[in-house]
Motif scaffolding. Structure first.
Motif, short mmCIF file in Angstrom:
data_model
loop_
_atom_site.label_atom_id
_atom_site.label_comp_id
_atom_site.label_asym_id
_atom_site.label_seq_id
_atom_site.Cartn_x
_atom_site.Cartn_y
_atom_site.Cartn_z
N LYS A 34 2.68 3.08 -0.74
CA LYS A 34 3.68 3.94 -0.10
C LYS A 34 3.91 5.22 -0.91
O LYS A 34 4.27 6.25 -0.36
CB LYS A 34 5.00 3.18 0.07
N LYS A 88 2.56 -8.54 6.77
CA LYS A 88 2.59 -9.70 7.68
C LYS A 88 2.24 -10.91 6.85
O LYS A 88 1.05 -11.19 6.66
CB LYS A 88 1.58 -9.52 8.82
N ASN A 131 -1.82 1.82 6.98
CA ASN A 131 -2.16 2.97 7.81
C ASN A 131 -2.40 4.19 6.94
O ASN A 131 -1.56 4.56 6.13
CB ASN A 131 -1.01 3.28 8.76
N GLY A 137 1.22 4.17 5.28
CA GLY A 137 2.16 3.34 6.00
C GLY A 137 1.75 1.89 5.79
O GLY A 137 0.58 1.55 5.95
N GLU A 168 2.56 -2.23 6.51
CA GLU A 168 3.28 -3.27 7.22
C GLU A 168 2.88 -4.59 6.58
O GLU A 168 1.68 -4.86 6.41
CB GLU A 168 2.84 -3.23 8.68
#
Lengths: 353, 846
Positions: free
Chosen positions: B470, B479, B486, B475, B477
């Motif tokens: 970051k 999980k 990203n 980007g 995410e």
């Protein structure tokens, strides 16, 4: 008679004392122990003596004889020692005169440095793999993840080789680095062991070529030594450990290393390894240009595309590679300011190694 | 990429000393090659990890001054006097600066001119030093043409900014009089080497983003909302992209009623420090934005485009150049275009070499009123090929050929329009024309902590990995155990799948810090162990020959046919030799790859013979032989040996100082093959090219050719200007030597039975080779004849014409018993008989 013998003994011993050379001793021996000496005369006269006198004179004569012989031997030893001492004292040479010169040969400085590198990595299980100097664009660039027109090609100006017939995007060239050897070595290995290939550890030395003007800092030909390790559990930590170990053996146990991020198309992540200047101990000197660090080698984890091109599955295998310049290392170690010395073959340079 | 620190600080807070920042950037892969101080204080002495140049402006001595009046010098036409206020008091300052003459005799200036004022005692660059352009001087009081002078209004040269010395620096009007100049505009410029993977950092913003990531600071992004007070751009220009592969995006903006004037001094200063030349407010805005954001921009004179369109709405078409098409670029060169060159055109023809250079026709000039501004994205391959074909590197092309993200095109146009508005006073039309036929899809990479462990060896949690990424605007995410990453819309260097993972590993390692990753040793078992027999043999040859007194050399593999021809006598017809030829040789002496080591070695002798009266050399290296079509090239490793001059070094003691000849080298070769345990070696009279026809031999081992040995042809010796004396050389094929090596050679037992020694002299015809005689002696003598050594070759009247005597010293020894005279005699007679029969030898009577 006994008195005469005793007197003769005293006289002989006194005379012996004064003797200083072998000739005089020889004469003394013949005078006092010879056939006509008093002692021998005494022995000869024994037959004429009475039964009572005979043992007395015999004993006395024998004592004198033993005493004189012993003194004579002593003198002889003394003279011999004296002679040797005198002789040694006179036999002096000038040890500062130059010795007789033998013709001795010498191995080229680059090859000496290469041998050290081979030895160090040899101890860590790396073997030496050599490959050709005339290469194709495919192996020298494309399979190492330099696609045609890739900007990283700018850093490796290339000598191309004339060939009849169109080779399109795959011209012949002089290898610009030893890295194409990685592809050859991996392909040979994975085709020899198609199922579950065992690990690779190799050192790839050899002459490389770049289209650069010849100056004190750059040459059209130079050696590289490349290393490659591929296996199932090789990490960036291993790269750091292996190369720091190498640096300590090559440059001394106190050599410090640091790794900084860099870029080579065939490794990812890529790094440069600097070694704390082994000449000034990191304080800054003319060799490290005041920086305290010397750029020694480029390295990195083998790029997945290169592993695939070598026949390895990058999901299972990983590896690291590194490359350095033996001429550059030789220059740093011996304060050589001009790389042109290496192929100029001036004996006044080569003989100094 | 030259990065002024002051500019960088607009986008990221920097609290580190400049050198520390340079160090951190260098470790993170943005190698700072030099720090150039322009006014700011230099670091205290000591370890200078980064090269440092420049000098500091004294805060008390060099300040902002204001010139209130420019007056004539009483005694010199080319000088003027200035009434100057330095914030403390007024001074009379003498100068010859050309840019003050327009103000001469204008009385009190309102507003006053702001200048860089150096007080008495200030240290500045001595602009008149001929030897050293960086030499410093201290201002002292002196009289110039009757007027006292002690201080100075400085030129850029005098402050180490640029080479400009005609005029003095004229600062922007808002500079505060009396302020230390270092505080007002002092700077330090980082020169950063941008590697191809980090092309995104070829801008101030790009570098700021890296600085933010590695120093854990926040990035301040530039304002992309220009003041747009004009009419809409809609209907003012149309774009047609012929091939979206070549030109993924094309954006246009419009600014009207510009007034061309110089940009503010601080803008010009930044451009100069970054290595660009200021032109005017309009052109500077495009360059400034390119440096700032990384998007190269091109300004067209809108009215020219309208005119070319016959008064219609201009239509910009991007396409490949057609066959035979030409364009005159703004450097006034007419360029023939290739089919890979992408052009920006209109209906009237080409306007610019896309992404490389504009055309002369439509460029902005000092008369331009309305400007159409292009920001685009191009395929790097076309740009690169065009730059290389046209030999036309440019700042724009530098960025495009490394890849510029399409998202930067509108950003660059918006930012630039605002700078143009500020620096030229124009009105920006509302909106942009933006053609983006195939939007670029930023790469998504999936990653787990296990991948990080497998590549880098370190154990990080998903959160730790996400935090690191970051920082670089990825980007992320999370999980469970998976990170979905990203790629941010400014970088093109992240690949897909496995390659993308590797790319992210580098980013994780860089931001985590390479230095924080621990060291470990290879844990895997040893690989398959295999030696390298060829190299081992080469090294053995090196050791042996060095031990025998020879110096190893390494020569250039590149040569020319003419240089190799020197190693041939003139009458030897130059055979049609095929060489491996370079298509781009670097010099006339290096056009082909060598086919021969002889010429290389003779050149080394030529170079050294005046300095050394004994030369003994060897080289091991390849010669290159092409095949028929130049497609397959053989690299044949060859051993060359060469001797020249005296057998021994000069000494104060008597020593053998004869000139070395054939037999010296033969002795060396014999020694070498014996060290290598090559058996069955024969020397047969045969000449090779460049050798003396009667003094050379072919060397064979068990019938296989090893190479040649001989004295170099006297005319070849002459070609190199060497003394007229024997010069023996040998050329041996290393692979053949290797084939002959017997590593499992047998060692015979040593016996203590008394040997019988005797001499045997045989008279034979001159033509009978001594080698034949010796091998007959050995064959016939059998095992009992332990040693045969030739100790004399004699020719003389009593032997008769055409005869020679060969005298051997023989050693007979039986392994188990003492030989009797009778037994020895029997063998000897057998030998003599055999020789008499086979070569007509006669026992020589003494």
């Amino acid at each position: 008679m006994q008195e005469k013998l005793e007197k003769n003994k005293q006289e002989a011993l006194d005379a012996l004392d004064k003797i200083e050379d072998q000739d005089a001793l020889d004469r003394w021996q013949s005078q006092y122990l010879g056939r006509n000496s008093v002692v021998m005369e005494a022995f000869k006269s024994l037959g004429t003596l009475s039964k009572e006198e005979r043992p007395l004179v015999g004993k006395a004569a024998n004592q004198v004889k033993v005493a004189l012989e012993s003194a004579s031997r002593e003198k002889e030893t003394q003279l011999e020692e004296q002679r040797i001492t005198e002789s040694l004292a006179s036999e002096r040479i000038d040890v500062t005169l130059p010795g007789r010169r033998t013709v001795s040969g010498n191995i080229h400085p680059t090859n000496r440095t290469l041998r050290e590198i081979y030895r160090i990595f040899g101890d860590m299980g790396f073997r030496i793999y050599r490959s050709r100097e005339v290469e194709t664009d495919l192996v020298n660039f494309q399979m190492l993840n330099f696609p045609p027109h890739h900007p990283a090609r700018d850093m490796q100006d290339t000598f191309f080789i004339k060939s009849e017939g169109d080779r399109a995007d795959n011209p012949l060239m002089l290898r610009t680095h030893t890295s194409p050897g990685q592809i050859h070595a991996m392909q040979e290995h994975t085709s020899k062991y198609p199922d579950d290939p065992p690990p690779i550890r190799i050192i790839l030395p050899g002459m490389c070529y770049r289209y650069e003007q010849i100056t004190s800092r750059s040459e059209v030909q130079f050696n590289q030594v490349e290393g490659l390790a591929v296996g199932k559990s090789i990490t960036f930590q291993d790269l750091k450990g292996t190369l720091s170990n190498f640096a300590r053996r090559m440059f001394g146990q106190s050599a410090k290393t640091r790794f900084r991020a860099s870029h080579f198309p065939f490794t990812e992540p890529s790094a440069e390894m600097d070694v704390g200047c082994f000449l000034c101990g990191g304080k800054g000197c003319s060799v490290c240009k005041g920086a305290g660090w010397l750029e020694i080698l480029g390295c990195g984890m083998v790029h997945p595309t290169v592993l695939i091109n070598g026949g390895f599955d990058p999901e299972v295998y990983s590896g690291f590679a590194f490359g350095m310049g033996p001429e550059r290392i030789t220059m740093m170690r011996h304060h050589i300011e001009d790389i042109r010395y290496f192929w100029a073959n001036d004996l006044r340079f080569l003989e100094q190694f | 990429m030259k990065v002024p620190i002051s500019w960088l600080k607009e986008y990221v807070e920097i609290n580190l000393p400049v050198e520390e920042l340079a160090h951190r950037l260098t470790l993170a892969g943005l190698e700072v090659e030099e720090i150039r101080y322009v006014g700011l204080p230099l670091p205290a002495d000591g370890n200078q990890e980064t090269k440092i140049s420049g000098f500091a402006w004294g805060r008390d001595e060099i300040v902002v001054g204001e010139v209130r009046e420019v007056m004539p010098h009483p005694d010199a036409d080319r000088l003027v006097l200035c009434r100057l206020d330095d914030g403390k008091q007024e001074h009379t300052v003498l100068t010859g600066a050309s840019n003050l003459f327009p103000y001469l005799g204008k009385g009190e200036l309102d507003p006053p001119l702001k200048v860089a004022y150096a007080r008495e005692g200030a240290t500045i660059i001595d602009a008149y030093s001929e030897e050293d352009p960086a030499a410093l001087t201290t201002l002292k009081r002196k009289k110039i043409r009757g007027v006292e002078s002690y201080s100075m209004a400085c030129s850029e040269r005098e402050l180490g900014i640029s080479e400009e010395h005609e005029g003095i620096i004229l600062l922007d009007a808002d500079a505060q009089t009396g302020m230390p100049l270092a505080d007002y505009m002092g700077d330090a410029v980082l020169d950063i080497a941008i590697t191809p993977n980090i092309a995104r950092a070829a801008s101030i913003l790009g570098v700021a983003r890296e600085v933010a990531a590695i120093t854990d600071a926040k990035l301040r992004t530039p304002d992309l909302e220009p003041v747009m007070e004009g009419n809409s751009i809609e209907g003012k220009a149309v774009i047609e992209i012929t091939n979206p592969e070549d030109n993924p995006r094309f954006v246009l903006g419009l600014i009207e009623n510009v007034k061309i004037q110089p940009s503010p001094y601080l803008v010009q200063l930044r451009l100069k420090l970054a290595g660009l030349r200021p032109i005017d407010g309009l052109v500077d805005a495009t360059n400034y934005t390119m440096l700032e954001i990384g998007e190269p921009l091109h300004a067209f004179d809108y009215d020219v485009l309208v005119k070319r369109a016959g008064g219609q709405v201009p239509k910009i078409i991007t396409r490949r150049a057609e066959q035979g098409e030409t364009l005159t670029t703004l450097d006034d060169v007419e360029r023939k275009l290739d089919d890979f060159t992408v052009l920006v055109t209109d209906k009237a023809g080409p306007l610019s070499l896309a992404g490389v250079m504009g055309g002369a026709d439509s460029e902005v000039t000092s008369d331009t009123v309305n400007v159409l501004l292009e920001g685009a994205s191009w395929n790097y391959v076309n740009i690169r090929r065009t730059v290389s074909a046209q030999a036309l590197p440019s700042e724009a092309a530098y960025r495009f050929e490394r890849g510029v993200h399409p998202e930067l095109a509108p950003q660059g146009v918006l930012r630039c329009l605002e700078w143009m508005r500020k620096w030229t006073g124009g009105t920006v039309a509302k909106g942009l024309v933006d053609e983006y036929p195939h939007p670029f899809e930023d790469v998504v990479v999936e990653l787990t902590p296990g991948d990080v462990k497998r590549w880098l060896g370190i154990t990080l949690t998903t959160e730790e990995i996400a935090d690191l990424l970051k920082k670089l605007d990825f980007g992320v995410e999370i999980k469970q155990d998976l990170l979905v990453v990203n790629t941010p819309p400014h970088r093109l260097d992240i690949g897909e799948g496995m390659v993308g993972k590797a790319d992210l590993m580098e980013e994780i390692a860089r931001i985590y810090g390479y230095d924080r990753i621990p060291e470990s040793y290879l844990a895997e078992g040893l690989p398959v162990q295999a030696g390298n027999r060829e190299l081992d043999l080469e090294e053995k040859i090196r050791d042996s020959l060095a031990g025998l007194g020879l110096q190893e050399i390494v020569t250039y593999r590149m040569t020319s046919p003419a240089q190799e021809l020197r190693a041939r006598p003139p009458q030897e017809k130059a055979p049609e030799i095929d060489y491996v030829e370079l298509s781009n040789p670097i010099s006339a002496e290096k056009t082909v790859l060598r086919r021969d080591l002889l010429a290389s070695m003779l050149e080394v002798v030529e170079k050294n013979f005046r300095n050394r009266d004994r030369i003994a050399l060897f080289e091991i290296g390849p010669v290159f032989v092409p095949s028929e079509k130049g497609q397959e090239i053989q690299e044949i490793t060859t051993l060359g040996i060469c001797l020249s001059g005296k057998r021994n070094l000069p000494s104060w003691q008597s020593t053998d100082r004869e000139i070395m000849g054939f037999y010296d080298l033969k002795g060396l070769v014999e020694e070498l093959v014996s060290i290598l345990h090559i058996s069955g070696v024969k020397y047969l009279p045969e000449s090779a090219p460049g050798f003396h026809p009667g003094k050379s031999a072919r060397i064979e081992a068990d019938g296989n050719l090893l190479g040649y040995l001989g004295e170099v042809h006297p005319q070849v010796v002459g070609n190199y200007g060497l003394p007229d004396r024997p010069l023996p050389a040998a050329l041996l094929d290393v692979a053949s030597l290797l084939a002959g090596v017997n590593e499992l050679y047998e060692v015979t037992p040593v016996h203590d039975q008394p040997p019988v020694l005797e001499d045997l002299a045989l008279v034979v015809d001159e033509e009978v080779p001594a080698g034949d005689v010796e091998s007959l002696v050995r064959q016939t003598g059998g095992k009992t004849l332990r040693e045969v050594r030739l100790f004399d070759v004699y020719r003389g009247e009593q032997l008769g014409e055409g005869k020679k005597s060969l005298a051997y010293s023989l050693v007979y020894q039986h392994p188990e018993k003492t030989l009797t005279d009778k037994e020895v005699l029997a063998i000897r007679n057998k030998i003599v008989k055999r020789l008499e029969k086979e070569v007509g030898a006669q026992l020589r009577s003494w």
